[in-house]
Design a protein around this motif. Structure first.
Motif, PDB file in Angstrom:
ATOM      1  N   GLY A  96      42.815  36.260  41.776  1.00 40.14           N
ATOM      2  CA  GLY A  96      42.006  36.149  40.576  1.00 40.14           C
ATOM      3  C   GLY A  96      42.073  34.749  40.000  1.00 40.14           C
ATOM      4  O   GLY A  96      42.469  33.796  40.680  1.00 40.14           O
ATOM      5  N   CYS A 125      45.429  39.424  35.956  1.00 39.62           N
ATOM      6  CA  CYS A 125      44.461  39.870  36.970  1.00 39.62           C
ATOM      7  C   CYS A 125      44.933  41.135  37.663  1.00 39.62           C
ATOM      8  O   CYS A 125      46.129  41.309  37.913  1.00 39.62           O
ATOM      9  N   CYS A 177      39.798  39.990  35.644  1.00 40.87           N
ATOM     10  CA  CYS A 177      40.659  38.991  35.015  1.00 40.87           C
ATOM     11  C   CYS A 177      40.477  39.031  33.503  1.00 40.87           C
ATOM     12  O   CYS A 177      39.364  38.840  33.001  1.00 40.87           O
TER      13      CYS A 177
END
Length: 300
Positions: A156, A162, A276
């Motif tokens: 991410g 994430c 995210c």
């Protein structure tokens, strides 16, 4: 008629924007690229503005334009005005972001995976408002302007919390009438008309799919290279050829019978889609709720 004044053409914001961009860059061509228009359009808008104020604002010198004294004066004023407008719009956008969770996401993911499941989220959390900012060809987005970003890759976004939504699982798909005798063998698939993506993230997808089999995808014709996944999907649905789909994103169409699995080999890579949560949104309850839901939605 004698004695009547010539009507004054109304001043347009397009003229101000064209002049401001040209003054900053000292170039009609660069200004046109910034404004996403053709160069003659910028030149015409500046000419209309010069006609309106009754004075030349630029000397058409090469390699760069030169501002006249009047142009210098106007550039200072328009620069301050455009900055004030941008600040006002940013403030308005910030207030809107406080009211809604802003999610930056690719168009294909939003259309094929997120939107079909959004009703379930809204039923669970009717008080959480979500706004989507979609991107497709423009992958250079500003993470500070969203609360949550959905990104594709092995990891991410650095500096954010994430979670992987799902792994990339490549499966060849086509319309059912392309397969009168059922799924193809790998050899037959490699000799078929295969549709490719030219997007850098996915240009080598067929090579990934055939890796380790001793087979190679045929070199595609230019018309079989498509940048957008949504355009690629439309070409597949039109019966143009066979393309690679991602499980979780094409499963619904396969189950509905609008697409068929062209070859039973499924390839899982190290890549995937990641949810995210931006640091600025970590303490926003609505953003956290959506983040938790989306990161677990592939199992729903």
């Amino acid at each position: 008629m004698k004695g009547m004044m010539k009507p004054v053409r109304p001043l347009s914001l397009h003229q101000i924007a064209a002049f401001d961009a040209a003054a900053r860059h000292r170039s009609f061509s660069v200004a046109a690229r910034e404004l996403n228009v053709q160069q003659p359009a910028v030149s015409r808008q500046v000419a209309l503005l010069e006609d309106w104020v009754g004075v030349r604002l630029f000397l058409r010198t090469k390699p760069r334009l030169t501002l006249t004294p009047a142009g210098e004066s106007l550039a200072a004023a328009t620069g301050e005005g455009m900055l004030a407008m941008r600040n006002g719009l940013d403030a308005l956008s910030a207030r809107q972001r406080q009211e809604a969770v802003v999610v930056n996401v690719a168009l294909g993911f939003a259309s094929l995976f997120l939107l079909p499941r959004l009703g379930e989220f809204q039923a669970r959390h009717p008080d959480v408002q979500v706004e989507f900012l979609t991107r497709d060809q423009n992958m250079d987005f500003d993470p500070s302007r969203c609360d949550i970003a959905v990104v594709f890759g092995e990891t991410g976004l650095p500096g954010s919390e994430c979670r992987r939504i799902f792994d990339e699982e490549l499966v060849p798909v086509c319309v059912p009438n392309v397969l009168p005798d059922g799924p193809l063998t790998l050899d037959a698939l490699a000799q078929s008309r295969l549709l490719h993506m030219s997007n850098p993230n996915h240009a080598a997808d067929w090579s990934r799919y055939f890796r380790g089999t001793g087979l190679n995808a045929p070199e595609p014709r230019p018309m079989d290279r498509l940048y957008s996944y949504m355009v690629l999907l439309r070409a597949i649905q039109n019966g143009t050829g066979i393309g690679l789909g991602w499980r979780h994103m094409v499963d619904d169409m396969i189950e509905a019978g609008t697409l068929a699995v062209a070859c039973e080999r499924l390839v899982r890579t190290k890549r995937g889609y990641h949810c995210c949560l931006m640091p600025t949104a970590e303490n926003r309850p609505g953003a956290r709720v959506f983040f938790d839901w989306l990161s677990g939605s592939a199992g729903c």
